[in-house]
Motif scaffolding. Structure first.
Motif, PDB file in Angstrom:
ATOM      1  N   GLN A  58      10.026   8.770   4.550  1.00 31.87           N
ATOM      2  CA  GLN A  58      10.051   7.940   5.738  1.00 31.87           C
ATOM      3  C   GLN A  58      10.312   8.562   6.902  1.00 31.87           C
ATOM      4  O   GLN A  58       9.980   8.735   8.006  1.00 31.87           O
ATOM      5  CB  GLN A  58      10.396   6.482   5.520  1.00 31.87           C
ATOM      6  CG  GLN A  58      10.159   5.556   6.491  1.00 31.87           C
ATOM      7  CD  GLN A  58       8.705   5.486   7.110  1.00 31.87           C
ATOM      8  OE1 GLN A  58       7.962   5.569   6.441  1.00 31.87           O
ATOM      9  NE2 GLN A  58       8.834   5.184   8.408  1.00 31.87           N
ATOM     10  N   LYS A 102       0.812  -1.360   0.041  1.00 31.77           N
ATOM     11  CA  LYS A 102       0.100  -0.125  -0.038  1.00 31.77           C
ATOM     12  C   LYS A 102       0.898   1.228   0.026  1.00 31.77           C
ATOM     13  O   LYS A 102       1.798   1.199   0.648  1.00 31.77           O
ATOM     14  CB  LYS A 102      -1.096  -0.028   1.270  1.00 31.77           C
ATOM     15  CG  LYS A 102      -1.700   1.116   1.350  1.00 31.77           C
ATOM     16  CD  LYS A 102      -2.920   1.136   2.423  1.00 31.77           C
ATOM     17  CE  LYS A 102      -3.725   2.242   2.385  1.00 31.77           C
ATOM     18  NZ  LYS A 102      -4.187   2.549   3.491  1.00 31.77           N
ATOM     19  N   GLN A 103       0.549   2.107  -0.543  1.00 31.81           N
ATOM     20  CA  GLN A 103       1.029   3.643  -0.917  1.00 31.81           C
ATOM     21  C   GLN A 103       0.620   4.404  -0.173  1.00 31.81           C
ATOM     22  O   GLN A 103      -0.500   4.700   0.037  1.00 31.81           O
ATOM     23  CB  GLN A 103       1.185   4.077  -2.313  1.00 31.81           C
ATOM     24  CG  GLN A 103       1.990   2.783  -3.213  1.00 31.81           C
ATOM     25  CD  GLN A 103       3.329   2.916  -2.914  1.00 31.81           C
ATOM     26  OE1 GLN A 103       4.259   3.616  -3.076  1.00 31.81           O
ATOM     27  NE2 GLN A 103       4.036   1.469  -2.127  1.00 31.81           N
ATOM     28  N   SER A 104       1.685   5.444   0.311  1.00 29.54           N
ATOM     29  CA  SER A 104       1.149   6.710   1.105  1.00 29.54           C
ATOM     30  C   SER A 104       1.428   7.751   0.296  1.00 29.54           C
ATOM     31  O   SER A 104       2.536   7.637  -0.473  1.00 29.54           O
ATOM     32  CB  SER A 104       1.945   6.603   2.599  1.00 29.54           C
ATOM     33  OG  SER A 104       1.586   5.595   3.423  1.00 29.54           O
ATOM     34  N   LYS A 105       0.880   9.079   0.693  1.00 25.97           N
ATOM     35  CA  LYS A 105       1.138  10.040  -0.027  1.00 25.97           C
ATOM     36  C   LYS A 105       0.873  11.421   0.926  1.00 25.97           C
ATOM     37  O   LYS A 105      -0.194  11.232   1.573  1.00 25.97           O
ATOM     38  CB  LYS A 105       0.373  10.262  -1.452  1.00 25.97           C
ATOM     39  CG  LYS A 105       0.654  11.421  -2.252  1.00 25.97           C
ATOM     40  CD  LYS A 105       0.111  11.620  -3.470  1.00 25.97           C
ATOM     41  CE  LYS A 105       0.523  13.077  -4.280  1.00 25.97           C
ATOM     42  NZ  LYS A 105      -0.089  12.952  -5.597  1.00 25.97           N
ATOM     43  N   ILE A 106       1.757  12.335   0.867  1.00 24.17           N
ATOM     44  CA  ILE A 106       1.388  13.633   1.593  1.00 24.17           C
ATOM     45  C   ILE A 106       1.395  14.727   0.647  1.00 24.17           C
ATOM     46  O   ILE A 106       2.116  14.592  -0.495  1.00 24.17           O
ATOM     47  CB  ILE A 106       2.440  13.779   2.757  1.00 24.17           C
ATOM     48  CG1 ILE A 106       3.881  13.734   2.248  1.00 24.17           C
ATOM     49  CG2 ILE A 106       2.446  12.681   3.902  1.00 24.17           C
ATOM     50  CD1 ILE A 106       5.080  14.304   3.461  1.00 24.17           C
ATOM     51  N   GLN A 108       6.392   2.406   1.190  1.00 27.26           N
ATOM     52  CA  GLN A 108       5.170   2.886   0.914  1.00 27.26           C
ATOM     53  C   GLN A 108       5.395   4.281   0.328  1.00 27.26           C
ATOM     54  O   GLN A 108       4.169   4.929  -0.131  1.00 27.26           O
ATOM     55  CB  GLN A 108       4.323   3.128   2.491  1.00 27.26           C
ATOM     56  CG  GLN A 108       5.181   3.993   3.109  1.00 27.26           C
ATOM     57  CD  GLN A 108       4.548   4.271   4.493  1.00 27.26           C
ATOM     58  OE1 GLN A 108       3.356   4.357   4.583  1.00 27.26           O
ATOM     59  NE2 GLN A 108       5.281   4.183   5.767  1.00 27.26           N
ATOM     60  N   TRP A 109       6.350   4.721   0.315  1.00 29.07           N
ATOM     61  CA  TRP A 109       6.776   6.209  -0.331  1.00 29.07           C
ATOM     62  C   TRP A 109       7.183   5.981  -1.952  1.00 29.07           C
ATOM     63  O   TRP A 109       7.554   6.924  -2.618  1.00 29.07           O
ATOM     64  CB  TRP A 109       7.742   6.798   0.500  1.00 29.07           C
ATOM     65  CG  TRP A 109       7.176   7.045   1.782  1.00 29.07           C
ATOM     66  CD1 TRP A 109       7.623   6.532   3.007  1.00 29.07           C
ATOM     67  CD2 TRP A 109       5.986   7.861   2.181  1.00 29.07           C
ATOM     68  NE1 TRP A 109       6.869   6.933   3.891  1.00 29.07           N
ATOM     69  CE2 TRP A 109       5.750   7.777   3.730  1.00 29.07           C
ATOM     70  CE3 TRP A 109       5.409   8.786   1.326  1.00 29.07           C
ATOM     71  CZ2 TRP A 109       5.104   8.537   4.101  1.00 29.07           C
ATOM     72  CZ3 TRP A 109       4.330   9.471   2.153  1.00 29.07           C
ATOM     73  CH2 TRP A 109       4.189   9.344   3.749  1.00 29.07           C
ATOM     74  N   LYS A 138       9.402  13.041   6.284  1.00 32.09           N
ATOM     75  CA  LYS A 138       8.547  13.747   5.310  1.00 32.09           C
ATOM     76  C   LYS A 138       9.228  15.032   4.620  1.00 32.09           C
ATOM     77  O   LYS A 138       8.408  15.882   4.373  1.00 32.09           O
ATOM     78  CB  LYS A 138       7.328  14.137   6.200  1.00 32.09           C
ATOM     79  CG  LYS A 138       6.899  13.253   7.099  1.00 32.09           C
ATOM     80  CD  LYS A 138       6.173  12.157   6.234  1.00 32.09           C
ATOM     81  CE  LYS A 138       5.529  10.894   7.004  1.00 32.09           C
ATOM     82  NZ  LYS A 138       6.200   9.873   7.588  1.00 32.09           N
TER      83      LYS A 138
END
Length: 196
Positions: free
Chosen positions: A102, A62-66, A181-182, A105
């Protein structure tokens, strides 16, 4: 005229014949010189790195995004510039940016008091006590990127490893799988800024 170009021309002619909205203006301003289909495609793709080089294994998990502010974007660009200065390919920038996402940020963190993880500082949360450099060096985006990438270059086969394995081998984190994830956001940033 090659088959693909002939089909394209016939398709546009068919739209014009049936009153297609796009055919009139395009046909009116069309260049009458023959064009091969590869010329426009090559010009567009030359602007951005090849995705297969940025994410050779596909994203893992699963990928995260900010959302990034101006400072975080500037730090991503600084990582890309340092990667180029080191003579490393786009994949190294993806690994570096994902690692920084990670660890901090993409914020160039100073000492965080009680919230600090030992004496970790900067974009990569490198520690002066572990030999990464002085606090001043570690909080310099170029220096910290070059230090991280120096470690990366010492990892045999890093270019062919999944991102999280390459990053973990350099960082030795308590959360070794967290870097994965990034990968997509890091690749997107490299694609957007590598040639800018």
């Amino acid at each position: 005229m090659n088959t693909m170009l002939r089909k394209s021309v016939l398709g546009i002619a068919g739209l014009a014949f049936t009153g297609g909205v796009f055919a009139g203006p395009i046909a009116a301003h069309a260049d009458t010189n023959p064009v091969t289909a590869s010329k426009p495609v090559a010009a567009v793709q030359a602007d951005k790195p090849d995705t297969s080089k940025l994410i050779p294994h596909g994203v893992q998990g699963k990928q995260s995004k900010i959302d990034l502010n101006d400072e975080q974007t500037a730090n991503a660009k600084a990582i890309i510039a340092a990667t180029k200065k080191a003579g490393l390919p786009e994949r190294a920038a993806v690994i570096s940016i994902a690692t920084s996402l990670q660890e901090s940020k993409l914020e160039n963190l100073g000492h965080l008091g009680d919230a600090n993880d030992h004496d970790s500082l900067g974009l990569f949360q490198q520690r002066p006590s572990s030999g990464w450099g002085t606090p001043e060096q570690i909080t310099d985006p170029e220096y910290s990127t070059l230090a991280f990438e120096k470690g990366l270059k010492q990892v045999d086969g890093w270019q062919d490893m999944p991102l999280t394995e390459a990053a973990q081998t350099v960082q030795v984190s308590a959360y070794p799988d967290a870097y994965a994830q990034w990968e997509q956001q890091a690749a997107d940033l490299v694609a957007q800024h590598w040639n800018s």
